[in-house]
Design a protein around this motif. Sequence first.
Motif, mmCIF file in Angstrom:
data_model
loop_
_atom_site.group_PDB
_atom_site.id
_atom_site.type_symbol
_atom_site.label_atom_id
_atom_site.label_comp_id
_atom_site.label_asym_id
_atom_site.label_seq_id
_atom_site.Cartn_x
_atom_site.Cartn_y
_atom_site.Cartn_z
ATOM 1 N N PHE A 10 0.810 -1.330 0.133
ATOM 2 C CA PHE A 10 0.033 -0.036 0.198
ATOM 3 C C PHE A 10 0.835 1.135 -0.133
ATOM 4 O O PHE A 10 2.093 1.224 0.427
ATOM 5 N N SER B 257 -4.584 7.307 -0.809
ATOM 6 C CA SER B 257 -3.950 5.950 -0.919
ATOM 7 C C SER B 257 -4.425 5.022 -1.726
ATOM 8 O O SER B 257 -5.260 5.109 -2.507
ATOM 9 N N HIS C 213 2.922 -2.184 -8.567
ATOM 10 C CA HIS C 213 2.405 -0.728 -7.845
ATOM 11 C C HIS C 213 3.482 -0.066 -7.647
ATOM 12 O O HIS C 213 4.568 -0.156 -7.232
ATOM 13 N N TRP D 17 -3.740 0.529 -2.723
ATOM 14 C CA TRP D 17 -3.433 -0.781 -2.271
ATOM 15 C C TRP D 17 -3.301 -1.907 -3.246
ATOM 16 O O TRP D 17 -4.464 -1.687 -4.099
ATOM 17 N N TYR E 247 -6.902 -4.173 3.787
ATOM 18 C CA TYR E 247 -6.169 -2.898 3.673
ATOM 19 C C TYR E 247 -7.203 -1.764 3.637
ATOM 20 O O TYR E 247 -6.844 -0.595 4.308
ATOM 21 N N ASP E 248 -8.212 -1.800 2.931
ATOM 22 C CA ASP E 248 -9.348 -0.847 2.862
ATOM 23 C C ASP E 248 -9.610 -0.539 4.343
ATOM 24 O O ASP E 248 -9.658 0.795 4.679
#
Length: 470
Positions: free
Chosen positions: A156, A302, A272, A304, A363-364
């Motif tokens: 992330f 953000s 990423h 991820w 992650y969220d």
Amino acid sequence: MDNYLNSASLREQQGIKIVRLAGTHYEMGYQHGYLLAEPISVMLNQTMPAAVAVIAKTLHSSWEDAWQKYLSGAAVAEKFVPDCLLSEMQGIADGATAAGYPTTLEQIRTWNTMYDQWCIYAHPHFWNVDDPETKGQFHEHGPGTRILAGAGCSSFSAWGKQVGGNGSMIFCKNEDNLNLPGQLEHRYMFVCAPKEGIAHLYLAFPGMVGFDGGFNAKGISVMTQYDASIHETMAGYGLGVLTRLALLNGHDLSSALEEFRSNPRRTGIAYHCADAKNKQAAVIECSAKVTTERYPLMNTESLWQANHSICYPGYMGYSGYNYVQDQQLVYELDDVSSVGDYLTSLKAPYNFVVPAPSRFERYDQLLHQHYGKIDLEIAKEIMCDRYDPYTRQERAANSPSYTNNILATISAYYPEEKFSAPYGDFYAGVANLWCLVTKPDSGDFLLAIDDFPANQGEFKSFNFFELLEA
């Protein structure tokens, strides 16, 4: 050749093995090979045969048959190495030979295909790299395959209001993979000052010119996530080569992404990429056929990624090519005809192929929970999280997950299995090999690389720019 070694060093700092390389690509390769000659020999004679043993078990074949398939894949890949890194591979071979461990370029090239071949054989539907008539066309292997327990890697990035006010970007990554013989004691940090290109840091095993990414002096970060597709081939640049090119040449987000857009690719991988100076990030989901790019949701600072595709039109703000349709077969998903059906299919608990989609949801949750407060310490906590939002249970630190989709958490730890190599049997399983938590613009980072899972052990604090000058 001794003058090649004047600007290189191998040392331990806080118990972590650090290799500093500088000069032309050949010189950096020679330094790498000379300083790590003995562990390179371990990789070639223990770890690479063990990787073939994993393929053999996957195919229900003999080790010898799997070795021939592995060599066939490496032969296809031979032409697909950029000149700069081919020169570095030659330097590695020459340096190891000069240090008393005779090594050939062919051995180093073959070793550097290992993780690309792991990706191809990690699911039961893969490319037939042996048949010249079908090379570059999808083949389903059919009966006789098995599924490796566990697949991993996740990351992330967060910046701005997400980290408090106008805060600097934080970029974090978990590298999850097998603990093959020889690997755990030979995890290295490489700090590179190339004559041409941008200074950078990456983590890898001896003899590899790249692996899962890292970050560079311009504030560019890169991380790989296995992201399978029906469109896979060895006739392209490997994931280690592509991430290394992005670190060498990435001055901003666009130039980093261009390395993945414009070069031939091998297997399904999500990269990423983040630009700390301009506070931008994207995930580019790639196969041998297509690239798709996903950016943060509007007014969201953000991003991820885990191991399944998010590039489904209408999901998470994405529009464009539907990468999920190329993933349905290899992840054995029941129904992807709508976003809702796709998300439901991901949650099937006894799907042993799809790799832990619950991590994306977790992650969220954590990024919302820590909104405005994320610093390096909280980021570290997120990367060590063992809560499964599907079962609403926390996995015990010393217990592996039940399946690829039950208690398979951000901190990866899967059951070990028995494999057979020519030199004997061994046990291996997927868990966290290393965890990197960074502030790329300042060079500050935390690294866990000692234990297995590494992120359940101690994190050590470093600064990239200080390492570069040391």
